[in-house]
Design a protein around this motif. Structure first.
Motif, PDB file in Angstrom:
ATOM      1  N   ILE A  40       0.929  -1.355  -0.210  1.00 58.79           N
ATOM      2  CA  ILE A  40      -0.016   0.159  -0.034  1.00 58.79           C
ATOM      3  C   ILE A  40       0.561   0.851   0.162  1.00 58.79           C
ATOM      4  N   ILE A  41       0.236   2.672  -0.988  1.00 54.98           N
ATOM      5  CA  ILE A  41       1.206   3.885  -0.206  1.00 54.98           C
ATOM      6  C   ILE A  41      -0.158   4.512  -0.838  1.00 54.98           C
ATOM      7  N   HIS A  42       0.017   6.096  -0.446  1.00 54.47           N
ATOM      8  CA  HIS A  42      -0.587   6.723  -0.988  1.00 54.47           C
ATOM      9  C   HIS A  42       0.413   8.327  -1.619  1.00 54.47           C
ATOM     10  N   PRO A  43       0.079   7.884  -2.581  1.00 59.93           N
ATOM     11  CA  PRO A  43       0.034   8.601  -3.858  1.00 59.93           C
ATOM     12  C   PRO A  43       0.698  10.047  -3.465  1.00 59.93           C
ATOM     13  N   ALA A  44      -0.220  10.304  -3.013  1.00 61.14           N
ATOM     14  CA  ALA A  44      -0.360  11.715  -2.901  1.00 61.14           C
ATOM     15  C   ALA A  44       0.887  12.982  -2.160  1.00 61.14           C
ATOM     16  N   SER A  45       0.723  11.648  -1.723  1.00 61.40           N
ATOM     17  CA  SER A  45       2.478  11.868  -0.605  1.00 61.40           C
ATOM     18  C   SER A  45       3.737  11.111  -0.318  1.00 61.40           C
ATOM     19  N   THR A  46       3.696  10.329  -1.873  1.00 55.53           N
ATOM     20  CA  THR A  46       4.484   9.848  -1.837  1.00 55.53           C
ATOM     21  C   THR A  46       5.061   9.713  -3.805  1.00 55.53           C
ATOM     22  N   THR A  47       4.422   8.648  -4.284  1.00 60.58           N
ATOM     23  CA  THR A  47       4.692   9.138  -5.833  1.00 60.58           C
ATOM     24  C   THR A  47       4.505   9.953  -6.988  1.00 60.58           C
ATOM     25  N   HIS A  48       3.481  10.385  -5.892  1.00 55.21           N
ATOM     26  CA  HIS A  48       2.925  11.616  -7.116  1.00 55.21           C
ATOM     27  C   HIS A  48       2.613  12.734  -5.904  1.00 55.21           C
ATOM     28  N   ARG A  49       3.536  12.932  -5.463  1.00 53.93           N
ATOM     29  CA  ARG A  49       3.892  14.204  -4.576  1.00 53.93           C
ATOM     30  C   ARG A  49       4.333  15.118  -5.279  1.00 53.93           C
ATOM     31  N   GLN A  50       5.196  14.901  -6.994  1.00 59.66           N
ATOM     32  CA  GLN A  50       6.097  16.502  -7.184  1.00 59.66           C
ATOM     33  C   GLN A  50       5.191  16.719  -8.247  1.00 59.66           C
ATOM     34  N   LEU A  51       4.250  16.736  -8.713  1.00 60.87           N
ATOM     35  CA  LEU A  51       3.198  16.284  -9.209  1.00 60.87           C
ATOM     36  C   LEU A  51       1.894  17.834  -8.545  1.00 60.87           C
ATOM     37  N   PRO A  52       1.778  18.750  -9.892  1.00 59.19           N
ATOM     38  CA  PRO A  52       0.706  19.150  -9.108  1.00 59.19           C
ATOM     39  C   PRO A  52      -0.261  18.976  -8.985  1.00 59.19           C
ATOM     40  N   PRO A  53      -1.582  19.307  -8.276  1.00 62.98           N
ATOM     41  CA  PRO A  53      -3.153  18.757  -8.326  1.00 62.98           C
ATOM     42  C   PRO A  53      -3.354  18.432  -9.288  1.00 62.98           C
TER      43      PRO A  53
END
Length: 429
Positions: A378-391
């Protein structure tokens, strides 16, 4: 049995492999060597001139890695394949023979966050660019293609949301434009999806994931269908024009269906050096031997768990395409008839904070930046794998702040449900 078409379960064990001619070893040995002795000067010259196939130096080819490449190519129905050091390396390797400064690639908005960064930022250093398009909108994909476009890129089952791409539709667009379609088949694997049979030109894998299946090594692979006519236009001079480094050799003219694969080895690996090591190839070969068995269990567990989540009042939404409620459910039969994979996201009531609490409260699920393991992850993408992306890019990629991504393993599914149940109780209290 030469006239019999072997089944997938047989090929995942035997394709590309033979008993070692020196020792009779049944399992493919780890050829832990840097270089190879030439028979004589003429043999060395023939190898360097691409007049004979063989081994020169392990940055280019290695016997253990070659068995893996042949096995993956066979399972994907391709003419050839080249293995490299990671899935990200495979994506650069796939584009390398096609691109040049000023050229672009049309890519899906629904990609792994690291791939979005690679395409939106890193490839600019080569003078390449990417156009991001929602590939559910076929007309938008067509409109994005211009005279400088050299490929279309998508994922068969997209990470993180599990969205299924309409590969036949994308293949039709690519064919009309005279472009190769590149499909990342990491999440589906060749057991669930066969992109080449659906019209793809190239298939890429992060072999780190389901193909290896045990979370031990990184690797990547590019498979060529061998069906694209690289000489039909002047768009792909690396393959259709004389190559100065090989005395004017024209790869497509000389090597036909194997042109792309040989170019990727003789120039791509030679100059980029994104080499897979033989021990990594060995682990992946062992993993592939049980691929079909694992994928069946992955899919079965994912279906049961997604159904449980969809009926839980603490959950806002579940994106698993195996659910009848999914807008992508209708694509399973045509794109991935053996199942919709085991990767999806779900929204937790309570948003970002509840997602963080959920991840921290789980006991069986491992909180890691990986997928495709035998263990549930499990992972929370918005705070990890995708956090570098704008909303807005997070939303487009299916990685909104209230979403967590799960990669469902092969454990007892009732144990997984119990773990999620207790963690959700703490996260939404």
């Amino acid at each position: 049995m030469t006239d019999r078409q072997l089944g997938f379960d047989t090929l995942q064990i035997h394709a590309g492999a033979h008993p070692d001619p020196a020792t009779g070893a049944r399992q493919t040995p780890i050829y832990q060597t840097t270089a190879y002795v030439f028979r004589d000067a003429d043999h060395a010259a023939a190898l360097f001139n691409l007049q004979e196939v063989g081994y020169i130096y392990s940055r280019l080819t290695n016997p253990t890695v070659s068995v893996l490449a042949e096995r993956i190519a066979t399972l994907e129905g391709g003419a050839g394949a080249v293995c490299c050091s990671s899935g990200h390396a495979a994506q650069i390797m796939a584009l390398f023979p096609l691109m040049a400064p000023g050229r672009n690639v049309v890519v899906s908005t629904r990609l792994y966050g690291g791939s979005i960064t690679q395409f939106s930022q890193t490839i600019k250093r080569f003078g390449w660019s990417a156009k991001f398009v929602d590939m559910d909108d076929v007309e938008a994909v067509k409109a994005a293609i211009d005279d400088d476009t050299r490929a279309i890129f998508c994922e068969s089952i997209a990470n993180p949301g599990g969205y299924i791409t309409d590969l036949p539709a994308m293949a039709a667009v690519a064919d009309e434009a005279g472009l190769p379609l590149i499909v990342d088949n990491t999440t589906a694997t060749p057991y669930l999806c066969n992109p080449i049979a659906l019209g793809a030109t190239l298939v890429v894998h992060s072999t780190t994931k389901y193909l290896t299946g045990n979370g031990t090594v990184t690797g990547g692979c590019v498979v060529d269908s061998g069906k694209f006519d690289w000489s039909a236009s002047d768009k792909f001079p690396s393959l259709s024009a004389p190559e100065p480094a090989y005395h004017g050799l024209v790869f497509h003219e000389a090597l036909g269906p194997m042109a792309y694969t040989f170019h990727s080895i003789a120039i791509g690996l030679r100059d980029l050096g994104m080499t897979m090591n033989p021990q990594a190839a060995h682990y992946t070969l062992m993993g592939i031997e049980t691929l079909s068995l694992r994928m069946e269990r992955h899919v079965a567990n994912a279906g049961k768990l997604a159904t449980w989540l969809e009926n839980d009042p603490r959950i806002d939404v579940v994106t698993y395409p195996g659910l009848a409620s999914s807008p992508y459910h209708g694509r399973i039969a045509s794109v991935c008839p053996k199942g919709a994979g085991a990767l999806f996201t779900f929204g937790v009531k309570g948003g970002y904070e509840a997602c963080v609490k959920l991840v921290d409260a789980l006991e069986l699920f491992s909180h890691v930046a990986n997928l495709g393991d035998t263990r549930s992850l499990i992972i929370h993408p918005a705070s990890t794998t995708h956090r570098q992306l704008p909303p807005e890019q997070q939303e487009a990629a299916g990685a909104a702040p209230n979403m967590v991504r799960v990669s469902i393993g092969i454990e007892d599914v009732d144990d997984l449900i119990a773990d999620l149940d207790q963690a959700l109780a703490k996260a939404t209290a």
